[in-house]
Design a protein around this motif. Structure first.
Motif, PDB file in Angstrom:
ATOM      1  N   LEU A   1     -10.291   5.446  13.675  1.00  0.00           N
ATOM      2  CA  LEU A   1      -9.093   6.276  13.795  1.00  0.00           C
ATOM      3  C   LEU A   1      -9.414   7.744  14.048  1.00  0.00           C
ATOM      4  O   LEU A   1      -8.644   8.449  14.702  1.00  0.00           O
ATOM      5  N   LEU A   2     -10.532   8.230  13.508  1.00  0.00           N
ATOM      6  CA  LEU A   2     -10.932   9.625  13.683  1.00  0.00           C
ATOM      7  C   LEU A   2     -12.431   9.669  13.964  1.00  0.00           C
ATOM      8  O   LEU A   2     -13.166   8.764  13.559  1.00  0.00           O
ATOM      9  N   PRO A   3     -12.911  10.705  14.647  1.00  0.00           N
ATOM     10  CA  PRO A   3     -14.339  10.775  14.986  1.00  0.00           C
ATOM     11  C   PRO A   3     -15.228  10.791  13.749  1.00  0.00           C
ATOM     12  O   PRO A   3     -14.837  11.308  12.692  1.00  0.00           O
ATOM     13  N   PRO A   4     -16.422  10.213  13.858  1.00  0.00           N
ATOM     14  CA  PRO A   4     -17.376  10.250  12.737  1.00  0.00           C
ATOM     15  C   PRO A   4     -17.647  11.697  12.314  1.00  0.00           C
ATOM     16  O   PRO A   4     -17.747  12.595  13.134  1.00  0.00           O
ATOM     17  N   GLY A   5     -17.779  11.926  11.045  1.00  0.00           N
ATOM     18  CA  GLY A   5     -18.061  13.265  10.540  1.00  0.00           C
ATOM     19  C   GLY A   5     -16.820  14.091  10.263  1.00  0.00           C
ATOM     20  O   GLY A   5     -16.897  15.147   9.626  1.00  0.00           O
ATOM     21  N   GLN A   6     -15.655  13.618  10.741  1.00  0.00           N
ATOM     22  CA  GLN A   6     -14.412  14.357  10.517  1.00  0.00           C
ATOM     23  C   GLN A   6     -13.754  13.967   9.200  1.00  0.00           C
ATOM     24  O   GLN A   6     -12.870  14.656   8.712  1.00  0.00           O
TER      25      GLN A   6
ATOM     26  N   PRO B   1      -4.726  15.789  14.827  1.00  0.00           N
ATOM     27  CA  PRO B   1      -5.896  14.959  15.157  1.00  0.00           C
ATOM     28  C   PRO B   1      -7.214  15.709  15.105  1.00  0.00           C
ATOM     29  O   PRO B   1      -8.276  15.089  15.110  1.00  0.00           O
ATOM     30  N   GLU B   2      -7.169  17.039  15.043  1.00  0.00           N
ATOM     31  CA  GLU B   2      -8.399  17.838  14.988  1.00  0.00           C
ATOM     32  C   GLU B   2      -8.787  18.226  13.568  1.00  0.00           C
ATOM     33  O   GLU B   2      -9.849  18.803  13.339  1.00  0.00           O
ATOM     34  N   ALA B   3      -7.933  17.939  12.606  1.00  0.00           N
ATOM     35  CA  ALA B   3      -8.161  18.402  11.234  1.00  0.00           C
ATOM     36  C   ALA B   3      -9.323  17.677  10.573  1.00  0.00           C
ATOM     37  O   ALA B   3      -9.597  16.501  10.859  1.00  0.00           O
ATOM     38  N   ALA B   4     -10.007  18.373   9.678  1.00  0.00           N
ATOM     39  CA  ALA B   4     -10.966  17.730   8.786  1.00  0.00           C
ATOM     40  C   ALA B   4     -10.156  17.017   7.706  1.00  0.00           C
ATOM     41  O   ALA B   4      -9.214  17.576   7.152  1.00  0.00           O
ATOM     42  N   VAL B   5     -10.498  15.773   7.442  1.00  0.00           N
ATOM     43  CA  VAL B   5      -9.715  14.956   6.512  1.00  0.00           C
ATOM     44  C   VAL B   5     -10.570  14.587   5.307  1.00  0.00           C
ATOM     45  O   VAL B   5     -11.680  14.054   5.455  1.00  0.00           O
ATOM     46  N   HIS B   6     -10.045  14.886   4.126  1.00  0.00           N
ATOM     47  CA  HIS B   6     -10.726  14.529   2.882  1.00  0.00           C
ATOM     48  C   HIS B   6      -9.902  13.451   2.193  1.00  0.00           C
ATOM     49  O   HIS B   6      -8.751  13.679   1.808  1.00  0.00           O
ATOM     50  N   VAL B   7     -10.482  12.253   2.061  1.00  0.00           N
ATOM     51  CA  VAL B   7      -9.784  11.106   1.484  1.00  0.00           C
ATOM     52  C   VAL B   7     -10.127  11.011   0.000  1.00  0.00           C
ATOM     53  O   VAL B   7     -11.306  11.049  -0.388  1.00  0.00           O
TER      54      VAL B   7
ATOM     55  N   TYR C   1       0.839  -1.198   0.000  1.00  0.00           N
ATOM     56  CA  TYR C   1       0.000   0.000   0.000  1.00  0.00           C
ATOM     57  C   TYR C   1       0.870   1.243   0.000  1.00  0.00           C
ATOM     58  O   TYR C   1       2.060   1.205   0.338  1.00  0.00           O
ATOM     59  N   GLY C   2       0.256   2.358  -0.391  1.00  0.00           N
ATOM     60  CA  GLY C   2       0.922   3.645  -0.331  1.00  0.00           C
ATOM     61  C   GLY C   2      -0.073   4.714   0.090  1.00  0.00           C
ATOM     62  O   GLY C   2      -1.259   4.623  -0.237  1.00  0.00           O
ATOM     63  N   ALA C   3       0.385   5.684   0.843  1.00  0.00           N
ATOM     64  CA  ALA C   3      -0.493   6.755   1.306  1.00  0.00           C
ATOM     65  C   ALA C   3       0.320   8.016   1.524  1.00  0.00           C
ATOM     66  O   ALA C   3       1.520   7.965   1.842  1.00  0.00           O
ATOM     67  N   LEU C   4      -0.349   9.155   1.353  1.00  0.00           N
ATOM     68  CA  LEU C   4       0.298  10.439   1.611  1.00  0.00           C
ATOM     69  C   LEU C   4      -0.734  11.405   2.145  1.00  0.00           C
ATOM     70  O   LEU C   4      -1.945  11.233   1.955  1.00  0.00           O
ATOM     71  N   VAL C   5      -0.245  12.433   2.818  1.00  0.00           N
ATOM     72  CA  VAL C   5      -1.098  13.531   3.276  1.00  0.00           C
ATOM     73  C   VAL C   5      -0.604  14.798   2.601  1.00  0.00           C
ATOM     74  O   VAL C   5       0.594  15.101   2.603  1.00  0.00           O
ATOM     75  N   ARG C   6      -1.537  15.546   2.016  1.00  0.00           N
ATOM     76  CA  ARG C   6      -1.193  16.756   1.282  1.00  0.00           C
ATOM     77  C   ARG C   6      -1.922  17.954   1.900  1.00  0.00           C
ATOM     78  O   ARG C   6      -3.052  17.825   2.400  1.00  0.00           O
ATOM     79  N   ASP C   7      -1.279  19.109   1.866  1.00  0.00           N
ATOM     80  CA  ASP C   7      -1.929  20.359   2.226  1.00  0.00           C
ATOM     81  C   ASP C   7      -2.718  20.810   1.005  1.00  0.00           C
ATOM     82  O   ASP C   7      -2.120  21.178  -0.017  1.00  0.00           O
ATOM     83  N   PRO C   8      -4.050  20.758   1.041  1.00  0.00           N
ATOM     84  CA  PRO C   8      -4.819  21.093  -0.167  1.00  0.00           C
ATOM     85  C   PRO C   8      -4.665  22.540  -0.604  1.00  0.00           C
ATOM     86  O   PRO C   8      -4.904  22.871  -1.768  1.00  0.00           O
ATOM     87  N   ALA C   9      -4.261  23.412   0.310  1.00  0.00           N
ATOM     88  CA  ALA C   9      -4.113  24.824  -0.041  1.00  0.00           C
ATOM     89  C   ALA C   9      -2.856  25.074  -0.864  1.00  0.00           C
ATOM     90  O   ALA C   9      -2.843  25.902  -1.779  1.00  0.00           O
ATOM     91  N   THR C  10      -1.779  24.356  -0.552  1.00  0.00           N
ATOM     92  CA  THR C  10      -0.499  24.591  -1.229  1.00  0.00           C
ATOM     93  C   THR C  10      -0.088  23.455  -2.149  1.00  0.00           C
ATOM     94  O   THR C  10       0.794  23.636  -2.997  1.00  0.00           O
ATOM     95  N   GLY C  11      -0.684  22.277  -1.954  1.00  0.00           N
ATOM     96  CA  GLY C  11      -0.281  21.110  -2.733  1.00  0.00           C
ATOM     97  C   GLY C  11       0.936  20.398  -2.179  1.00  0.00           C
ATOM     98  O   GLY C  11       1.375  19.392  -2.734  1.00  0.00           O
TER      99      GLY C  11
ATOM    100  N   GLY D   1      -3.991   0.909   2.700  1.00  0.00           N
ATOM    101  CA  GLY D   1      -3.534   2.245   2.338  1.00  0.00           C
ATOM    102  C   GLY D   1      -4.380   3.322   2.982  1.00  0.00           C
ATOM    103  O   GLY D   1      -3.870   4.339   3.462  1.00  0.00           O
ATOM    104  N   LEU D   2      -5.695   3.109   3.000  1.00  0.00           N
ATOM    105  CA  LEU D   2      -6.589   4.067   3.663  1.00  0.00           C
ATOM    106  C   LEU D   2      -6.243   4.202   5.142  1.00  0.00           C
ATOM    107  O   LEU D   2      -6.122   5.322   5.661  1.00  0.00           O
ATOM    108  N   ILE D   3      -6.083   3.082   5.824  1.00  0.00           N
ATOM    109  CA  ILE D   3      -5.771   3.107   7.258  1.00  0.00           C
ATOM    110  C   ILE D   3      -4.459   3.833   7.511  1.00  0.00           C
ATOM    111  O   ILE D   3      -4.346   4.662   8.421  1.00  0.00           O
ATOM    112  N   ALA D   4      -3.459   3.549   6.678  1.00  0.00           N
ATOM    113  CA  ALA D   4      -2.164   4.229   6.840  1.00  0.00           C
ATOM    114  C   ALA D   4      -2.297   5.730   6.633  1.00  0.00           C
ATOM    115  O   ALA D   4      -1.711   6.532   7.373  1.00  0.00           O
ATOM    116  N   GLY D   5      -3.079   6.136   5.618  1.00  0.00           N
ATOM    117  CA  GLY D   5      -3.262   7.564   5.358  1.00  0.00           C
ATOM    118  C   GLY D   5      -3.975   8.267   6.496  1.00  0.00           C
ATOM    119  O   GLY D   5      -3.608   9.395   6.875  1.00  0.00           O
ATOM    120  N   LEU D   6      -4.998   7.629   7.063  1.00  0.00           N
ATOM    121  CA  LEU D   6      -5.709   8.228   8.198  1.00  0.00           C
ATOM    122  C   LEU D   6      -4.805   8.336   9.417  1.00  0.00           C
ATOM    123  O   LEU D   6      -4.888   9.309  10.180  1.00  0.00           O
TER     124      LEU D   6
END
Length: 328
Positions: free
Chosen positions: A110-115, A72-78, A27-37, A59-64
């Motif tokens: 891994l993260l609260p529902p709705g986040q 841990p407070e951020a809104a996450v868009h997968v 699997y592969g996963a990354l986290v990106r800043d959507p504002a800057t890329g 991969g999803l689990i690793a990315g989360l």
């Protein structure tokens, strides 16, 4: 302009693959800043033998986990190119397979529902996560580890410090540097130490069984009690991932019928560290309730010698497992 109360948004891109389905997986996963890329952190790992679906969920689990480590407070868009994972995690498709239910439950925990929100994207837009998963599969095929610093995906300067493997089925033990013999030519000093070489270390063990369902219920159960996790399952087998090596139970038309005979030439038994003496005793009792037979009962638990506390168990299929206690 966002206020100080506006939660940060992180974008997770994840992928997984299997060469053979099931086959060599990763699997592969990354986290990106959507504002800057900018890529804030990356992760990839080989999974041994597993299916595409297991790899994609991994991969999803690793990315989360990466996103949670960063904020841990951020809104996450997968964003994923797996329609199955996106639709199942969004609640629009039912999850019927037991392994997928477990992985989906882990991801949701891994993260609260709705986040977390999910979006399907075409493969062409998921090329960075796809590259990471292929790096992981390449490493798995060659029997090596994926090395973050050698990845084709670069992390933005000052980023990438989040812990990528916390506790859970995907957790890996950090490689321990192996010291070179004193006076060895070309021995590296501390500043030159690189990833530990794996040459000569066990990669995996494949056990052929006559009755797969029975083996899953006995040997497979014991592997999981010892800390292994199911990393792949197909019609003729199951793989169990440990901290480094993995174990496979496999049946099929090529397997000769009949009970395993440990006294014939070949593998006699597998021996595992099993914790304290009390833990060995408890696991032995539980195994006997599942059909395992205690061997050498008249000399138990010192059948291997007065300084060797262990239980020797024979499974319903005739396969022998030794549970070794830590030194007293």
């Amino acid at each position: 302009m966002p206020t100080s109360n506006t939660p940060r948004t992180l974008q997770v891109e994840a992928d997984g693959g299997s060469r053979g389905n099931p086959g060599v997986a990763g699997y592969g996963a990354l986290v990106r800043d959507p504002a800057t890329g900018a890529v804030l952190d990356i992760d990839a790992q080989p999974l041994g033998r597993a299916s595409n679906n297991v790899a994609e969920y991994s991969g999803l689990i690793a990315g989360l986990r990466l996103a949670r480590s960063i904020d841990p407070e951020a809104a996450v868009h997968v964003m994923m190119d797996s329609k199955l994972v996106v639709e199942q995690m969004s609640g629009r498709w039912k999850i019927k397979h037991a392994d997928m239910q477990k992985l989906a439950a882990e991801a949701r925990g891994l993260l609260p529902p709705g986040q977390v929100t999910y979006e399907w994207i075409p493969r062409a837009r998921n090329k960075d996560a796809d590259l990471l998963s292929n790096e992981a599969m390449d490493a798995g095929a060659s029997g090596t580890s994926w090395v973050k610093s050698s990845s084709g995906i670069r992390v933005a300067a000052g980023q990438g410090t989040a812990g990528t493997h916390d506790a859970g089925p995907l957790a890996q033990e950090a490689p321990v540097a192996e010291a070179a013999p004193a006076g060895a030519a070309g021995a590296a000093g501390p500043a030159e130490a690189g990833p530990a070489r794996k040459v000569g270390r066990l990669h995996h063990v494949e056990i052929w069984v006559a009755e797969l369902a029975e083996a899953r219920a006995s040997l497979g159960w014991l592997f999981q009690e010892l800390g292994y996790t199911v990393s792949g399952e197909w019609s003729e087998g199951t793989s169990y991932q440990g901290a480094g090596e993995y174990l496979v139970l496999e049946s099929g038309p090529d397997v000769t019928r009949g009970r395993h005979d440990r006294l014939r030439p070949g593998l006699n038994h597998l021996a595992f560290h099993a914790g304290s003496r009390a833990e060995v005793d408890a696991l032995t009792a539980a195994a006997r309730e599942r059909g395992f037979t205690l061997m050498f009962a008249d000399r138990h638990p010192f059948a291997g010698g007065r300084s060797h506390y262990a239980a020797y168990l024979e499974g319903p299929d005739g396969f022998e497992i030794e549970l070794v206690a830590d030194p007293a």
